[in-house]
Write an enzyme that holds these catalytic residues in place. Structure first.
Site, mmCIF file in Angstrom:
data_model
loop_
_atom_site.group_PDB
_atom_site.id
_atom_site.type_symbol
_atom_site.label_atom_id
_atom_site.label_comp_id
_atom_site.label_asym_id
_atom_site.label_seq_id
_atom_site.Cartn_x
_atom_site.Cartn_y
_atom_site.Cartn_z
ATOM 1 C CG ASP A 22 -53.589 -46.520 -11.391
ATOM 2 O OD1 ASP A 22 -53.244 -45.935 -10.332
ATOM 3 O OD2 ASP A 22 -52.814 -47.261 -12.048
ATOM 4 C CG ASP A 94 -46.174 -45.894 -10.667
ATOM 5 O OD1 ASP A 94 -45.354 -46.633 -10.089
ATOM 6 O OD2 ASP A 94 -46.993 -45.180 -10.072
ATOM 7 C CG HIS A 137 -40.018 -43.780 -16.329
ATOM 8 N ND1 HIS A 137 -39.009 -43.344 -15.520
ATOM 9 C CD2 HIS A 137 -40.945 -42.775 -16.356
ATOM 10 C CE1 HIS A 137 -39.309 -42.127 -15.066
ATOM 11 N NE2 HIS A 137 -40.473 -41.768 -15.568
ATOM 12 C CG ASP A 174 -39.473 -36.191 -17.163
ATOM 13 O OD1 ASP A 174 -40.443 -36.072 -17.918
ATOM 14 O OD2 ASP A 174 -39.557 -36.672 -15.998
ATOM 15 C CG ASP A 267 -42.198 -34.296 -15.464
ATOM 16 O OD1 ASP A 267 -41.091 -33.886 -15.864
ATOM 17 O OD2 ASP A 267 -42.538 -35.505 -15.509
HETATM 18 C C1 XS6 Z 1 -48.715 -40.421 -8.026
HETATM 19 C C2 XS6 Z 1 -47.445 -41.181 -8.224
HETATM 20 C C3 XS6 Z 1 -47.264 -41.431 -9.662
HETATM 21 C C4 XS6 Z 1 -45.926 -42.310 -11.339
HETATM 22 C C5 XS6 Z 1 -45.076 -41.333 -11.973
HETATM 23 C C6 XS6 Z 1 -44.840 -41.662 -13.410
HETATM 24 C C7 XS6 Z 1 -43.955 -40.611 -13.966
HETATM 25 C C8 XS6 Z 1 -44.028 -40.509 -15.431
HETATM 26 C C9 XS6 Z 1 -43.156 -39.420 -15.902
HETATM 27 N N1 XS6 Z 1 -48.679 -39.514 -6.948
HETATM 28 N N2 XS6 Z 1 -46.058 -42.030 -9.976
HETATM 29 N N3 XS6 Z 1 -41.935 -39.708 -16.224
HETATM 30 O O1 XS6 Z 1 -43.520 -38.290 -15.990
HETATM 31 O O2 XS6 Z 1 -41.095 -38.805 -16.666
HETATM 32 ZN ZN ZN Z 2 -41.536 -37.148 -15.730
#
Ligand code: XS6
Ligand code: ZN
Length: 686
Positions: A22, A94, A137, A174, A267
């Site tokens: 995934d 996700d 989330h 974040d 991130d």
């Molecule tokens: C891939 C897209 C992914 C899911 C992001 C989940 C973020 C989790 C996170 N190109 N999308 N939350 O770091 O703070």
């Molecule tokens: Zn994040």
């Protein structure tokens, strides 16, 4: 001992991973924890912290933020086959499940609650929980974005329940919007949720309209939800800091939290494939430092995202070093927040103007042309907000041999060590003066050998005044000694009481300039000061009461408060919205902080100022007090030693005239001091 820092971690939380293919989930790997923990260990930070064991959360604790149905459903996952897990996963966005993720999710909550307990019972002052899965989330009845249970939301509810807290601040730095936290507290005025996040006019995940700046909370909770959307990637130190100075900190001080929880996702650091921002790990030293004076220092950071293992580990270390009280690195090149950041800043402030005194009388409205909402329509994002990320122009992805998308390698220098001098604070008082100094604070009895040249200069200064006073010479020699000790890293900061303040400031500035490039002088009080500001190396910010004559230099910033610096609301507004932005932009090698007799500044407010200023100049602050009164000396020494400042209490109303005067000052100065901008520059200006 309440001065310690906790780390809460258990290797067990590395024991789950993605079991199928995934692309959306492959970045959430166990190495995120091992790398972070390993970095803390190898940098010698772990051994300086208290290690607190994790525990499993109880059902009751999980149910603080989640529904019984959802808990019962997740409870089944340890017994599922791979196929069942995949099917179960598919109902959420996700996220992935694994037979051991329920166990880890209970430990992640338990780790967070252990940290809250240790901080609230004052076993430690602050700490970091290194956890997986993350939480922000996750929603009442849904997993989402790698999150199963909402660790931080549960922590806030737990703290309210078990410690009867009335005000909890959640800072979510974040790069993703913690919509789960927002939903949990939307109508709750006792929990203030702040989040900045990559948004790009809703085209970035999770693509929600409610992540925009106009979601301010609902009902009684209106004003207690603050969203700062980043509509472009590449945000840097100036963008992040200006949102702290002009949005988060003023509101946070007004809110006056009893506990600060941080959704500490990294991130938002440079190199992260999700965030694509430009702030280096050192920024987290400052974000942490700037939050530490709140809530008496009670701060619990809880890991959320962060997918570049290098940036993640470095950022975790920067955060922990600030929690431990290590000197913060200097940030160079703080200047102009980018236009997109200013647009968001302006919109957030305008959306929150009805709710917060600190935004009230400021004249700036929302951005009208082009509006954020409109540009989304123009980009075609409104009808189809879920544009595949690959189609966005900012996404520069390379394709490797396997057909996988490869991230462009971004490099940045490794953060410099943040070594602390052996003595944190040295205090120079006149001989024979008794003072009860905080533990660990060194008293400077004798001035060290002053160089002949310096001594000569001191005597010259005294001659100018036409007198020779041995007591003054002794005080000035001690002050010079403190500066020399700071310069050779024997001490981090110092405090001196001086009989003749203008002379002391003059000598201190002159002497400091022999070893550092730039000095910041912060004066609280009305007196006139003979500081030479001609070459831009010295910036003088004066918080005063009397309306000064219009200053000639852009390096003299007098902030006038009608009722004087004793007006805590006015004083804080001056510190947060004017002093800190220009101070960070000036980037001094020394901060000279001057407390004058009769300035009327409240001890607690002065202590806050002293704490905040230590983010500059790697903590090299010299505090000068006009008289050796025990109260101010002890309070200043305590702040210099890193003791959290006492509670300021409710701030009270801001005087509209003061706000207007500060706005006028901002307008006069913002061309030179770009960090003062709180709105998009009108075209034709700048
Ligand atoms: C891939 C897209 C992914 C899911 C992001 C989940 C973020 C989790 C996170 N190109 N999308 N939350 O770091 O703070
Ligand atoms: Zn994040």
């Amino acid at each position: 001992m309440a001065s310690k820092t906790a780390i809460v971690y258990d290797e067990e939380m590395t024991r789950y991973k993605l079991l199928w293919v995934d692309p959306a989930c492959k970045i959430e790997v166990p190495e995120r924890l091992t790398a972070s923990h390993g970095a803390l260990l190898s940098k010698g930070l772990l051994e300086r912290c208290v290690s607190i064991p994790v525990r499993q959360a109880t059902d009751e604790e999980i149910l603080l933020a989640h529904s019984e149905e959802y808990l019962e459903a997740v409870k089944q996952t340890p017994h599922m086959t791979l196929e069942d897990l995949m099917t179960f996963t598919q109902q959420y966005g996700d996220v992935y499940f694994h037979p051991n993720i329920f166990h880890c999710a209970k430990l992640a909550i338990g780790a967070t609650l252990q940290l809250v307990d240790s901080v609230m019972t004052e076993k430690v002052r602050n700490g970091l929980a290194l956890v997986r899965p993350p939480g922000h989330h996750s929603q009442r009845s849904a997993a989402n974005g790698f999150c199963v249970f909402n660790n931080v939301a549960i922590a806030a509810l737990y703290a309210k329940k078990h410690y009867n807290l009335k005000r909890v601040l959640i800072v979510d730095w974040d790069v993703h919007h913690g919509q789960g936290v927002q939903y949990c507290f939307e109508d709750d005025p006792s929990v203030l949720y702040f989040s900045w996040h990559r948004y790009e006019h809703q085209s970035f995940w999770p693509n929600l309209p409610e992540s925009d700046y106009d979601s301010v909370g609902k009902g009684k909770g209106a004003g207690f939800n603050i969203n700062v959307p980043w509509n472009k990637v590449g945000m840097d130190h100036s963008d992040y800091l200006s949102v702290f100075f002009h949005v988060l900190l003023p509101v946070a001080y007004e809110f006056n939290p009893e506990l600060v929880l941080v959704c500490a996702g990294f991130d938002s650091a440079i190199g992260d494939p999700e965030g694509r921002m430009n702030a280096t790990p050192e920024i987290f030293a400052h974000l942490t430092h700037l939050l530490m004076p709140l809530a008496g220092g009670k701060l619990c950071a809880v890991l959320e995202g962060g997918y570049n293992l290098t940036a993640l580990s470095q950022s975790v270390c920067q955060t922990v070093q600030s929690l431990l009280g290590d000197p913060a690195p200097q940030l160079a090149n703080i200047s102009f927040p980018c236009e997109s950041a200013l647009e968001s800043l302006q919109n957030v402030r305008s959306a929150h103007q009805p709710y917060w005194t600190c935004f009230k009388h400021s004249a700036v409205g929302a951005v009208s042309e082009p509006s954020t909402k409109r540009s989304r329509v123009e980009e075609g994002g409104a009808e189809n907000p879920q544009l595949p990320e690959q189609q966005q122009p900012e996404q520069q992805q390379l394709t490797g041999e396997s057909g996988d998308t490869l991230e462009e390698e971004i490099e940045w220098p490794e953060p410099l060590p943040r070594s602390a001098p052996p003595v944190r604070t040295a205090v120079a008082l006149p001989a024979g003066v008794e003072a009860s100094l905080p533990e660990g604070c060194q008293r400077l009895e004798e001035a060290t050998q002053t160089s002949d040249k310096t001594l000569e200069k001191i005597r010259d200064h005294l001659n100018e005044k036409g007198m020779k006073d041995e007591e003054e010479i002794a005080a000035l020699r001690k002050l010079v000694s403190l500066l020399d000790k700071m310069n050779c890293k024997e001490i981090r900061n110092g405090l001196a009481t001086v009989p003749d303040m203008p002379l002391a400031v003059k000598v201190a500035v002159q002497h400091a300039l022999t070893s550092v490039d730039r000095v910041l002088v912060v004066l609280v009080g009305d007196d006139e000061w003979p500081v030479d500001l001609h070459d831009g190396r010295v910036l003088l910010v004066q918080i005063c009461c009397k309306e000064p004559a219009t200053p000639k230099s852009q390096y003299h910033i007098p902030v006038c408060i009608k009722q004087g610096p004793g007006d805590v609301a006015g004083f804080l507004q001056a510190v947060l919205s004017l002093l800190l932005p220009v101070a960070y932009q000036h980037n001094p090698g020394l901060v000279l902080e001057v407390w004058t007799q009769g300035s009327g500044v409240k001890e607690a407010a002065w202590a806050q100022l002293t704490s905040l200023l230590q983010g500059l100049a790697m903590g090299h602050t010299l505090a000068l007090l006009q008289k050796s009164e025990d109260g101010p000396v002890r309070a200043t020494a305590a702040s210099l030693m890193g003791t959290p400042a006492p509670d300021l209490g409710p701030l009270g109303a801001l005087c509209p005239e003061d706000v207007q005067a500060m706005e006028k000052l901002r307008t006069r100065l913002e061309n030179k001091w770009e960090m003062l901008h709180i709105s998009v520059p009108t075209k034709g200006q700048d």
